[in-house]
Design an enzyme around this catalytic site. Structure first.
Site, PDB file in Angstrom:
ATOM      1  N   PRO A   1       0.769  -1.249   0.000  1.00  0.00           N
ATOM      2  CA  PRO A   1       0.000   0.000   0.000  1.00  0.00           C
ATOM      3  C   PRO A   1       0.795   1.292   0.000  1.00  0.00           C
ATOM      4  CG  PRO A   1       0.060  -0.905   2.206  1.00  0.00           C
ATOM      5  CD  PRO A   1       0.826  -1.858   1.352  1.00  0.00           C
ATOM      6  N   CYS A   2       2.123   1.235  -0.048  1.00  0.00           N
ATOM      7  CA  CYS A   2       2.797   2.497   0.300  1.00  0.00           C
ATOM      8  C   CYS A   2       2.664   3.606  -0.733  1.00  0.00           C
ATOM      9  CB  CYS A   2       4.226   2.296   0.786  1.00  0.00           C
ATOM     10  SG  CYS A   2       5.463   1.958  -0.446  1.00  0.00           S
TER      11      CYS A   2
END
Lengths: 281, 367
Positions: free
Chosen positions: A194-195
């Site tokens: 998800p970064c």
């Protein structure tokens, strides 16, 4: 959420609202497809007894069987048409869609909220003939890695954009699949890291004209989110659902859904601009 | 982390980094092909390390006894496959209610339970998992992972090596470049201004023992006990990960001038377990901190005794559950200790604080 200062993230309550809205929108525009539903986590004494603790789930999604010829440009159009048919339809193209016979790959997708990143995270698993198969996940990853993944993208993009941006692409790792423990289910699932999510969500929804008046609409969040992550699997949202998010966002979302390369170039272009004006974004 | 690499960190950090758990590793019966079977391997496992990193040390004990095939190593404690991405110390604190020394584990070189554990290919997998956790912590603290993404190759290698080898000084040197400040420099500096054997004056700690407003990375492991037990040694063994609830949620700190304590932190994460509690008087903070400091340097037994008393007070039963034990890095800290101190001194190298909580459930829970 105020328009200008929004960072692309949402709270767990907002995620619950967004998820429920998305499930409704999906049902309205894709009634024949497997439906998303909210799965509430089992009761625990330290969790307050409301239904918001859980995740969004869609199961038994059939993706088309991937044939070797499909990586030629001519076939891509046909493939795009048939990937939106999930079940019970056989399309006579170069890529054959199985309607549930043996050897079909079925996928479960979960959108689980991350309190750390404050965005939804996609977890998925694949089955073949009822048995959990990691192999088909790997096949899928490999296939899409060659079509949409970094090696091919870098080749195309590097020719057109400055070296600095290419480095950014490598460092930012836009599509990044790993195997991790599912936060709720104590089993290893595949996940998209998800970064980068808050950054491209900010990009997608900040351009929304209506957001300028009333803040970022939570109800549109998941459509935009799924447009991007679904892309990794060749899952495209029908145009009607994209209509819900408004004219300006559509430009970006269309590029997302029908040209991942375009999307990335647009993103990098935007990021370049942000980087020259601010120390952080 | 504390920017005091010249001294090699605070006393507490040195204790934690030097902390190790003696392991007695048995080869699983199904993989013993020699007679007599190989004796167990005895090794010291660093608290802050990970079990797969010990395999190169362990394998020589058993390699002549293994059946033919490719190694896919995994560890097990009393039938429970161990999650290799949880630091060894946290696993020990969680799974051994009454600390077992040496800790008897079983090692397997075959038959990896791929339906239960993500694959582990040795040091690379552990390193990747560590860097990932570090990125997540950086995102929580700073709102972005840039500092980690922009680390030079040599810095990243040095950071990992310092963790691998348990070298606190080297770690502090590299990690200070990451600019992941949780407590203000002021607090950190004053805490380290004296030598290791002098007592800290409380005036140094009370006014500056405040944590910055923001988010703190915390990983909470809640072990449910649904039987009536007299002492920890009677706790039923964990035979399934379903008995453990894992909460990976940052603690949100709003610095309102009052001392934010460990108690406050746990209360924000698990408010339902503190429903009947009056709020803690912040004036007790200062006096208790000195006690907390002393107990950390003293024997672990007195810490446990004090810790238990505090825990009993704090964990007044809500309707259905009460906290029996809060354990961090093998100790039960007094709950009045400023959370900033706990984080600064007891966190793991990936900037996460791992907290094990034993909760007695008064109603049976359906799994």
């Amino acid at each position: 959420m105020s328009h200008k200062s929004w960072d692309g993230t949402l709270s767990s309550t907002e995620f619950y609202v967004a998820a429920c809205a998305f499930a409704k929108q999906w049902r309205k525009f894709n009634p024949s497809l497997p439906q998303w539903s909210w799965v509430t986590c089992p009761k625990r004494p330290w969790i307050s007894h409301d239904n918001q603790v859980g995740y969004l789930s869609v199961e038994n999604v059939i993706l088309p069987r991937l044939s070797e010829e499909a990586d030629q440009k001519g076939d891509i159009i046909e493939k795009e048409e048939c990937v939106s048919e999930y079940e019970d339809e056989v399309v006579d193209t170069a890529v054959v869609v199985h309607n549930g016979g043996p050897g079909v790959h079925r996928y479960d997708f979960h959108a689980v909220y991350s309190a750390s990143y404050r965005v939804p995270v996609l977890y998925f698993r694949a089955y073949c003939d009822g048995k959990l198969t990691l192999y088909s996940c790997l096949q899928l990853m490999l296939y899409f890695a060659t079509l949409y993944g970094q090696p091919l993208l870098l080749d195309e993009i590097e020719k057109d954009i400055p070296v600095h941006s290419a480095e950014l692409l490598i460092k930012s790792k836009w599509t990044f699949m790993t195997q991790e423990e599912h936060p709720e289910l104590n089993r290893p699932w595949y996940t998209l890291h998800p970064c980068g999510t808050s950054e491209w969500m900010k990009l997608l929804l900040s351009t929304d004209a209506s957001a300028a008046q009333s803040g970022i609409p939570v109800e549109k969040y998941m459509i935009s989110w799924f447009s991007v992550v679904g892309q990794v699997f060749g899952l495209k949202l029908p145009f009607e659902i994209l209509n819900l998010v408004g004219a300006d966002t559509i430009v970006l979302l269309v590029s997302v859904n029908y040209g991942f390369v375009t999307f990335l170039v647009v993103c990098i272009w935007h990021l370049n601009i942000s980087l020259t004006f601010a120390d952080r974004y | 982390m504390v920017m005091d690499y010249k001294r090699g960190g605070t006393d507490a950090q040195q204790y934690v980094w030097g902390g190790a758990i003696p392991l007695q590793i048995h080869l699983h019966d199904s993989e013993v092909t020699t007679l007599p079977p190989p004796p167990p391997a005895l090794i010291l496992a660093p608290r802050l390390g990970y079990l797969p990193l010990l395999v190169p040390q362990i394998k020589p004990f058993f390699s002549s006894s293994l059946p033919p095939g490719v190694d896919t190593v995994w560890f097990e404690y009393r039938g429970l496959p161990l999650k290799w991405y949880i630091p060894t110390g946290a696993l020990f604190d969680l799974l051994c209610a009454e600390p077992e020394r040496p800790w008897n584990l079983t090692i397997h070189f075959r038959g990896y339970p791929g339906n239960m554990l993500p694959p582990c290919e040795g040091e690379d997998s552990v390193k990747w998992s560590f860097i990932n956790a570090l990125k997540e912590a950086a995102y929580i603290i700073n709102g972005n992972c840039k500092n980690i993404m922009n680390m030079s190759q040599s810095d990243q290698a040095e950071l990992w090596r310092s963790v691998l080898n348990g070298q606190l000084e080297a770690y502090l040197r590299v990690s200070s470049k990451l600019k992941l400040d949780i407590v203000g420099d002021d607090f950190a500096f004053k805490l380290n201004s004296t030598t290791s054997h002098s007592r800290q004056s409380t005036t140094d700690l009370d006014t500056t023992g405040t944590i910055r407003t923001g988010r703190i990375p915390v990983r909470l492991y809640i072990r449910t006990i649904d039987e009536d037990i007299d002492g920890l040694e009677d706790a039923p063994i964990v035979d399934s990960w379903e008995k453990i609830s894992y909460i990976n949620r940052p603690v949100e700190v709003h610095n309102e001038g009052k001392c934010f304590t460990l108690y406050d932190a746990i209360k924000t994460l698990l408010p339902e377990l503190f429903k009947d509690e009056p709020s803690v008087d912040s004036n007790t903070c200062e006096a208790e901190v000195k006690g907390g400091q002393n107990s950390n340097e003293g024997s672990s037994k007195s810490t446990e005794e004090r810790g238990e008393a505090q825990t009993e007070r704090a964990g007044l039963p809500s309707d259905s559950a009460e906290i029996k034990l809060i354990r961090i890095q093998g100790i039960e800290p007094q709950l009045e200790i400023p959370f900033g101190w706990v984080v600064n001194n007891l966190m793991n190298p990936e900037y996460y604080l791992h907290i094990c909580i034993y909760v007695k459930v008064l109603e049976p829970i359906t799994i």
